[in-house]
Design an enzyme around this catalytic site. Structure first.
Site, PDB file in Angstrom:
ATOM      1  N   HIS A 164       0.843  -1.199   0.000  1.00  0.00           N
ATOM      2  CA  HIS A 164       0.000   0.000   0.000  1.00  0.00           C
ATOM      3  C   HIS A 164       0.872   1.240   0.000  1.00  0.00           C
ATOM      4  CE1 HIS A 164      -3.584   2.422   0.670  1.00  0.00           C
ATOM      5  NE2 HIS A 164      -2.881   3.108   1.567  1.00  0.00           N
ATOM      6  N   SER A 165       0.639   2.144  -0.958  1.00  0.00           N
ATOM      7  CA  SER A 165       1.349   3.407  -1.058  1.00  0.00           C
ATOM      8  C   SER A 165       2.860   3.155  -1.199  1.00  0.00           C
ATOM      9  CB  SER A 165       1.015   4.280   0.151  1.00  0.00           C
ATOM     10  OG  SER A 165       1.419   5.606  -0.037  1.00  0.00           O
ATOM     11  N   CYS A 166       3.671   3.648  -0.268  1.00  0.00           N
ATOM     12  CA  CYS A 166       5.118   3.387  -0.354  1.00  0.00           C
ATOM     13  C   CYS A 166       5.405   1.886  -0.382  1.00  0.00           C
ATOM     14  CB  CYS A 166       5.832   4.018   0.833  1.00  0.00           C
ATOM     15  SG  CYS A 166       5.762   5.820   0.887  1.00  0.00           S
TER      16      CYS A 166
ATOM     17  N   ALA B  53       3.661  -0.328  -1.888  1.00  0.00           N
ATOM     18  CA  ALA B  53       3.444  -0.806  -3.256  1.00  0.00           C
ATOM     19  C   ALA B  53       4.689  -0.567  -4.105  1.00  0.00           C
ATOM     20  CB  ALA B  53       2.237  -0.110  -3.875  1.00  0.00           C
TER      21      ALA B  53
ATOM     22  N   SER C  19      -1.404  -0.931  -4.315  1.00  0.00           N
ATOM     23  CA  SER C  19      -2.495  -0.146  -3.764  1.00  0.00           C
ATOM     24  C   SER C  19      -2.081   1.298  -3.518  1.00  0.00           C
ATOM     25  CB  SER C  19      -2.957  -0.783  -2.441  1.00  0.00           C
ATOM     26  OG  SER C  19      -3.914   0.008  -1.788  1.00  0.00           O
TER      27      SER C  19
END
Length: 258
Positions: free
Chosen positions: A96-98, A100, A124
């Site tokens: 998720h975010s970083c 990902a 994500s």
């Protein structure tokens, strides 16, 4: 009635909810400032066929006294070794975010080493490499940076109202954002695993136009799925997200063993 396995630390980098009957493993990479326990609730949502692993990075939770990484290359190099106990058999990555961005770079690093990569890559709330127009946050003044983090969400109200805890958390958040906002991925050949991109419909850090570029990063199928909410949409509807992942993972695992 069986109880869900508990996510527990096994090594500095690996937390696992062991599932003896599993035939696939979901390896999760947390967002900026977060630790492995960000995924603890997923253990009860996943079926017995899927074993949950969460990655614990320096600078958070039980590793709070350690300095976070400041360069992507060394971080990815360490993880290719540290995660070897869970990189066998059939597995997928979720970040998720970083997280990902980290999952994507690790998948590329495994391929470069000639090692098996993930059956599926779930990315994500992360804009595709080369996307433009995303607000850069890491260099904001302290007050503006803290406000930006609270606006994005994902920080419990109890933590947000505790000045001492926030003073400890903000430097880790800034380090993570600096690490990935400065990073430019190498223009390598596309991966050959399917990619599923997930995002909140109202996420300012991963707007819809910034996600289409992920299709160029794989020669396999790439799906882009939106959920109601903002940057931390997946905290609002974890069951829906995990169901989506499970359907795709078990299909991939079946294909590998067929």
């Amino acid at each position: 009635m069986s109880t869900a396995p508990e996510l527990a630390g096994e090594t500095p980098y690996i937390w696992r909810a062991r599932q003896p009957r599993s035939r696939h493993r979901l390896i999760c990479f947390p967002h900026a400032g977060a630790g492995a326990t960000a995924y603890a609730d997923w253990a009860a949502l996943l079926p017995p066929e899927v074993e949950l692993v969460a990655v614990q990075l320096p600078g958070r939770q039980d590793r709070i006294a350690e300095e976070p990484f400041t360069e992507v290359g060394p971080l990815v190099s360490v993880l290719t070794h540290a995660l070897r106990p869970v990189l066998g058999g059939s597995f997928s990555f979720f970040g998720h975010s970083c997280g990902a961005a980290l999952a994507f770079e690790l998948a590329k690093a495994l391929r470069a080493k000639g090692q098996p990569g993930p059956d599926h890559l779930f990315l994500s709330a992360q804009a595709a490499p080369g996307a433009t127009g995303i607000r850069q946050l890491h260099a904001l003044p302290d007050d503006e940076f803290r406000d930006a983090m609270l606006t994005l969400g994902g920080i419990d109200e109890e933590i947000a109202n505790d000045e001492f805890v926030m003073d400890s958390l903000v430097p880790v958040l800034r380090a993570d954002f600096a690490l990935w906002e400065r990073h430019r991925t190498a223009p390598d050949a596309p991966l050959d695993c399917p990619i599923t991109v997930l995002a909140g419909e109202d996420d300012p850090q991963a707007p819809k136009e910034s996600l289409e570029g992920w299709r160029a990063q794989t020669t396999a199928e790439c799906a882009v799925l939106f959920h109601p909410g903002g940057h931390f949409y997946f905290l609002d509807s974890p069951g829906t997200v995990v169901s989506t992942l499970t359907e795709k993972m078990l299909g991939a695992a079946a294909g590998r063993t067929a």
